[in-house]
Write a protein that holds these residues in place. Structure first.
Motif, PDB file in Angstrom:
ATOM      1  N   VAL A 161       0.850  -1.190   0.000  1.00  0.00           N
ATOM      2  CA  VAL A 161       0.000   0.000   0.000  1.00  0.00           C
ATOM      3  C   VAL A 161       0.882   1.235   0.000  1.00  0.00           C
ATOM      4  CG1 VAL A 161      -1.885  -1.166   1.218  1.00  0.00           C
ATOM      5  CG2 VAL A 161      -0.158   0.088   2.534  1.00  0.00           C
ATOM      6  N   ALA A 162       0.340   2.315  -0.536  1.00  0.00           N
ATOM      7  CA  ALA A 162       0.998   3.624  -0.495  1.00  0.00           C
ATOM      8  C   ALA A 162      -0.012   4.601   0.082  1.00  0.00           C
ATOM      9  CB  ALA A 162       1.434   4.062  -1.897  1.00  0.00           C
ATOM     10  N   ILE A 163       0.374   5.309   1.150  1.00  0.00           N
ATOM     11  CA  ILE A 163      -0.619   6.123   1.837  1.00  0.00           C
ATOM     12  C   ILE A 163       0.056   7.108   2.791  1.00  0.00           C
ATOM     13  CG2 ILE A 163      -0.908   4.513   3.733  1.00  0.00           C
ATOM     14  CD1 ILE A 163      -3.650   6.676   1.990  1.00  0.00           C
ATOM     15  N   TRP A 164      -0.712   8.135   3.162  1.00  0.00           N
ATOM     16  CA  TRP A 164      -0.243   9.122   4.125  1.00  0.00           C
ATOM     17  C   TRP A 164      -0.569   8.638   5.544  1.00  0.00           C
ATOM     18  CZ3 TRP A 164      -3.994  10.196   0.352  1.00  0.00           C
ATOM     19  CH2 TRP A 164      -5.326  10.176   0.798  1.00  0.00           C
ATOM     20  N   GLN A 165      -0.111   9.452   6.510  1.00  0.00           N
ATOM     21  CA  GLN A 165      -0.346   9.113   7.915  1.00  0.00           C
ATOM     22  C   GLN A 165      -1.738   9.569   8.382  1.00  0.00           C
ATOM     23  OE1 GLN A 165       1.512   7.105   9.193  1.00  0.00           O
ATOM     24  NE2 GLN A 165       3.640   7.471   8.618  1.00  0.00           N
ATOM     25  N   PRO A 166      -2.363   8.830   9.315  1.00  0.00           N
ATOM     26  CA  PRO A 166      -1.798   7.762  10.145  1.00  0.00           C
ATOM     27  C   PRO A 166      -1.928   6.365   9.563  1.00  0.00           C
ATOM     28  CG  PRO A 166      -4.013   8.226  10.892  1.00  0.00           C
ATOM     29  CD  PRO A 166      -3.748   9.186   9.749  1.00  0.00           C
ATOM     30  N   TRP A 167      -2.411   6.262   8.315  1.00  0.00           N
ATOM     31  CA  TRP A 167      -2.702   4.936   7.776  1.00  0.00           C
ATOM     32  C   TRP A 167      -1.440   4.164   7.438  1.00  0.00           C
ATOM     33  CZ3 TRP A 167      -7.137   4.554   9.605  1.00  0.00           C
ATOM     34  CH2 TRP A 167      -8.017   5.647   9.614  1.00  0.00           C
ATOM     35  N   GLY A 168      -0.345   4.867   7.140  1.00  0.00           N
ATOM     36  CA  GLY A 168       0.920   4.171   6.935  1.00  0.00           C
ATOM     37  C   GLY A 168       1.397   3.519   8.216  1.00  0.00           C
ATOM     38  N   ALA A 169       1.373   4.288   9.311  1.00  0.00           N
ATOM     39  CA  ALA A 169       1.775   3.737  10.607  1.00  0.00           C
ATOM     40  C   ALA A 169       0.832   2.626  11.042  1.00  0.00           C
ATOM     41  CB  ALA A 169       1.803   4.849  11.657  1.00  0.00           C
ATOM     42  N   THR A 170      -0.444   2.733  10.710  1.00  0.00           N
ATOM     43  CA  THR A 170      -1.409   1.692  11.052  1.00  0.00           C
ATOM     44  C   THR A 170      -1.062   0.380  10.353  1.00  0.00           C
ATOM     45  OG1 THR A 170      -3.152   3.340  11.338  1.00  0.00           O
ATOM     46  CG2 THR A 170      -3.850   1.060  11.055  1.00  0.00           C
ATOM     47  N   ALA A 171      -0.706   0.466   9.078  1.00  0.00           N
ATOM     48  CA  ALA A 171      -0.337  -0.742   8.334  1.00  0.00           C
ATOM     49  C   ALA A 171       0.923  -1.376   8.911  1.00  0.00           C
ATOM     50  CB  ALA A 171      -0.140  -0.405   6.854  1.00  0.00           C
ATOM     51  N   VAL A 172       1.865  -0.545   9.337  1.00  0.00           N
ATOM     52  CA  VAL A 172       3.114  -1.063   9.901  1.00  0.00           C
ATOM     53  C   VAL A 172       2.868  -1.773  11.227  1.00  0.00           C
ATOM     54  CG1 VAL A 172       5.337  -0.386  10.917  1.00  0.00           C
ATOM     55  CG2 VAL A 172       4.614   0.603   8.737  1.00  0.00           C
ATOM     56  N   THR A 173       2.039  -1.177  12.075  1.00  0.00           N
ATOM     57  CA  THR A 173       1.856  -1.714  13.427  1.00  0.00           C
ATOM     58  C   THR A 173       0.779  -2.798  13.523  1.00  0.00           C
ATOM     59  OG1 THR A 173       0.304   0.089  13.979  1.00  0.00           O
ATOM     60  CG2 THR A 173       2.641   0.441  14.482  1.00  0.00           C
ATOM     61  N   LYS A 174      -0.150  -2.839  12.574  1.00  0.00           N
ATOM     62  CA  LYS A 174      -1.292  -3.751  12.704  1.00  0.00           C
ATOM     63  C   LYS A 174      -1.263  -4.950  11.758  1.00  0.00           C
ATOM     64  CE  LYS A 174      -2.820  -1.153  15.910  1.00  0.00           C
ATOM     65  NZ  LYS A 174      -2.599  -1.577  17.312  1.00  0.00           N
ATOM     66  N   VAL A 175      -0.412  -4.932  10.764  1.00  0.00           N
ATOM     67  CA  VAL A 175      -0.320  -6.073   9.843  1.00  0.00           C
ATOM     68  C   VAL A 175       0.943  -6.855  10.169  1.00  0.00           C
ATOM     69  CG1 VAL A 175      -0.179  -6.819   7.439  1.00  0.00           C
ATOM     70  CG2 VAL A 175      -1.575  -4.829   8.044  1.00  0.00           C
ATOM     71  N   GLU A 176       0.773  -8.060  10.675  1.00  0.00           N
ATOM     72  CA  GLU A 176       1.903  -8.862  11.114  1.00  0.00           C
ATOM     73  C   GLU A 176       2.884  -9.123   9.975  1.00  0.00           C
ATOM     74  OE1 GLU A 176       2.825 -13.126  13.374  1.00  0.00           O
ATOM     75  OE2 GLU A 176       0.753 -12.498  12.939  1.00  0.00           O
ATOM     76  N   GLY A 177       4.148  -8.845  10.239  1.00  0.00           N
ATOM     77  CA  GLY A 177       5.194  -9.100   9.261  1.00  0.00           C
ATOM     78  C   GLY A 177       5.314  -8.048   8.172  1.00  0.00           C
ATOM     79  N   SER A 178       4.505  -6.992   8.237  1.00  0.00           N
ATOM     80  CA  SER A 178       4.576  -5.949   7.200  1.00  0.00           C
ATOM     81  C   SER A 178       5.926  -5.244   7.228  1.00  0.00           C
ATOM     82  CB  SER A 178       3.448  -4.929   7.393  1.00  0.00           C
ATOM     83  OG  SER A 178       3.577  -4.268   8.639  1.00  0.00           O
ATOM     84  N   VAL A 179       6.302  -4.711   6.081  1.00  0.00           N
ATOM     85  CA  VAL A 179       7.618  -4.088   5.922  1.00  0.00           C
ATOM     86  C   VAL A 179       7.449  -2.651   5.454  1.00  0.00           C
ATOM     87  CG1 VAL A 179       9.801  -4.166   4.645  1.00  0.00           C
ATOM     88  CG2 VAL A 179       8.685  -6.301   5.351  1.00  0.00           C
ATOM     89  N   LEU A 180       8.066  -1.720   6.161  1.00  0.00           N
ATOM     90  CA  LEU A 180       8.093  -0.332   5.712  1.00  0.00           C
ATOM     91  C   LEU A 180       9.138  -0.230   4.607  1.00  0.00           C
ATOM     92  CD1 LEU A 180       7.242   2.635   5.975  1.00  0.00           C
ATOM     93  CD2 LEU A 180       8.974   2.892   7.766  1.00  0.00           C
ATOM     94  N   VAL A 181       8.674  -0.172   3.369  1.00  0.00           N
ATOM     95  CA  VAL A 181       9.587  -0.172   2.225  1.00  0.00           C
ATOM     96  C   VAL A 181      10.264   1.188   2.083  1.00  0.00           C
ATOM     97  CG1 VAL A 181       9.804  -0.584  -0.251  1.00  0.00           C
ATOM     98  CG2 VAL A 181       8.118  -1.866   1.090  1.00  0.00           C
ATOM     99  N   GLN A 182       9.484   2.254   2.168  1.00  0.00           N
ATOM    100  CA  GLN A 182      10.062   3.598   2.096  1.00  0.00           C
ATOM    101  C   GLN A 182       9.106   4.594   2.736  1.00  0.00           C
ATOM    102  OE1 GLN A 182      12.153   4.713  -1.454  1.00  0.00           O
ATOM    103  NE2 GLN A 182      11.583   6.872  -1.295  1.00  0.00           N
TER     104      GLN A 182
END
Length: 346
Positions: A187-208
Motif C-alpha cells: 500500500v501507499a498512503i499518508w499518515q496515520p494509515w501508513g503507521a497503522t499498516a506497519v503496526t497492525k499487519v503482522e510481518g509488514s515491511v516499511l519499504v520507504q
C-alpha cells in the motif's frame, strides 16, 4: 458527502480561558479529514486556540480532497486543509482557489513527501528499501491523491513506471484490511494509515517513508478568492490561530495524538503518536512553493493526463496572512529553522 461535527471553538472557550465573549466570535468553518496532519485543526478547536483568536470554529469532515474542494467552492466552509494535488488540479480548471499557507511542509527544501510511505506485506517478499521488488505487484492506494503521486515518483526514481505495477483503488481506512487479507501486496498512503499498516499487519515491511526526490507535495491551507476579498480580517485571525496550534502540536505530540483519537477512528494511541512524528507541521511558504509546484508537481500531473499544460501558480498564492502572523507573533515560529532571505516569499 460530508458531515459537520458538533464540537466547536465556542465549546472549548472554558478550556482555554479565552477572553472573547461568544457574541464577539467570528464564525469560520474548516474543511478537514481523518488525517494525522490535520491535527492542528482538532487541537485548535479542543484547546480553544481558535476561540482565543476570536473565532467560532466548526469542523466539516470529508472523505476526499475532491469533495473538500467542492465543499469550499459551494460555500460549505471558508477554509480547507488538504493536499496539493486537488489544489493544483483545481487551478488548472480555473477554480478560484487561493493558497494562504502550508498545512505541513518544509520551506527550505525543494522536495517534500515526508508524510507518505509504502508498506508491503510479508507474503510479497519485498524488503525495506527495495523499490524494484514492487514490479508486477498489486499496490493499494486512493487514486488521484498525493499517495499516488508519491508512489509514482518513487517508482520513477527506481526506473519503474505505472505500467510496471497494478494500482488498485482502496479508501485510506480500508488499506490495512486489504494488506492484511492479501488483497494487495503493498500500500501507499499518508499518515496515520501508513503507521497503522506497519503496526497492525503482522510481518509488514516499511519499504520507504518519504524521501522522494521528484515529489513536492506539502499540505495546503486553502480558501477562495471571494473569501479573501470579503473576509480578510477573519482569515488573518485564522492564520494566527492555526500557526499557534501547529506549534502546540510540534511541542506536545503525545497530547496532540490523544486529541486526534477523538477525531480519527480506528487508530490506537501508539500508532497515532508514531504517525504524528513523521509530519513536519510548518505553515510557512518560500519561493520553493510556486517554483517546485511548477517544476515538479504540475509536470507530474501533466504526465498523468490530469493537467493539460504547465502554469505559474503564483497568482493563486496569497502570503499576506502569514506575513501578518510573522510580524505580530514571530514566537510561534521560534522553534523552526529560519528561511534564508533569498528564499523568503514575503
Amino acid at each position: 458527502m460530508f458531515k459537520k461535527l458538533l464540537i466547536s471553538a465556542v465549546a472549548a472557550v472554558t478550556m482555554s480561558g479565552a477572553a472573547f465573549a461568544q457574541d464577539d466570535l467570528s464564525k469560520i468553518r474548516i474543511g478537514a479529514a481523518g488525517a494525522v496532519d490535520h491535527s492542528p485543526v482538532f487541537v485548535g478547536v479542543e484547546r480553544g486556540i481558535f476561540a482565543e483568536h476570536g473565532l467560532d470554529a466548526e469542523v466539516v469532515m470529508y472523505q476526499s480532497g475532491v469533495d473538500m474542494v467542492n465543499g469550499l467552492l459551494n460555500g460549505a466552509q471558508e477554509v480547507n486543509v488538504m493536499g496539493s494535488v486537488p489544489y493544483l488540479s483545481g487551478l488548472a480548471r480555473d477554480f478560484p482557489l487561493v493558497l494562504i499557507g502550508h498545512l505541513h511542509g518544509d520551506p527550505n527544501r525543494d522536495s517534500y513527501s515526508d508524510n507518505q510511505s509504502i508498506i508491503a506485506s510479508a507474503a510479497s517478499g519485498v524488503a525495506a528499501g527495495d523499490i524494484a521488488a514492487l514490479k508486477g505487484l498489486r499496490i493499494g492506494l486512493p487514486r488521484g491523491t498525493g499517495a499516488e503521486g508519491f508512489l509514482l515518483g518513487v517508482l520513477g526514481a527506481a526506473g519503474l513506471s505505472e505500467a510496471d505495477v497494478e494500482l488498485i483503488n482502496v479508501p485510506p481506512a480500508e488499506l490495512t484490511t486489504a494488506l492484511n487479507q492479501n488483497d494487495v501486496d503493498a500500500v501507499a498512503i499518508w499518515q496515520p494509515w501508513g503507521a497503522t499498516a506497519v503496526t497492525k499487519v503482522e510481518g509488514s515491511v516499511l519499504v520507504q517513508a518519504g524521501g522522494c526526490p521528484q515529489c513536492y507535495d506539502p499540505g495546503t491551507i486553502l480558501t477562495t478568492q471571494s473569501i479573501v476579498a470579503s473576509d480578510a480580517a477573519m482569515l488573518q485571525k485564522f492564520m494566527a490561530a492555526f500557526a499557534e496550534s501547529q506549534q502546540w502540536v510540534r511541542q506536545n505530540p503525545e497530547g496532540a495524538a490523544e486529541i486526534n483519537m477523538r477525531w480519527i477512528q480506528g487508530v490506537d494511541l501508539e500508532t497515532m503518536t508514531l504517525a504524528l512524528s513523521s509530519v513536519n507541521l510548518d505553515p510557512r511558504m518560500s519561493t520553493y512553493t510556486a517554483q517546485m509546484y511548477q517544476e515538479k508537481t504540475i509536470p507530474f500531473l501533466m504526465g498523468l493526463g490530469r493537467i493539460e499544460e504547465n502554469f505559474d501558480p503564483t497568482g493563486a498564492i496569497d502570503t499576506r496572512f502569514l506575513a501578518g502572523v510573522q510580524a505580530n507573533t514571530p514566537d510561534v515560529f521560534s522553534d523552526l529553522d529560519p528561511i534564508p532571505v533569498d528564499r523568503q516569499a514575503y
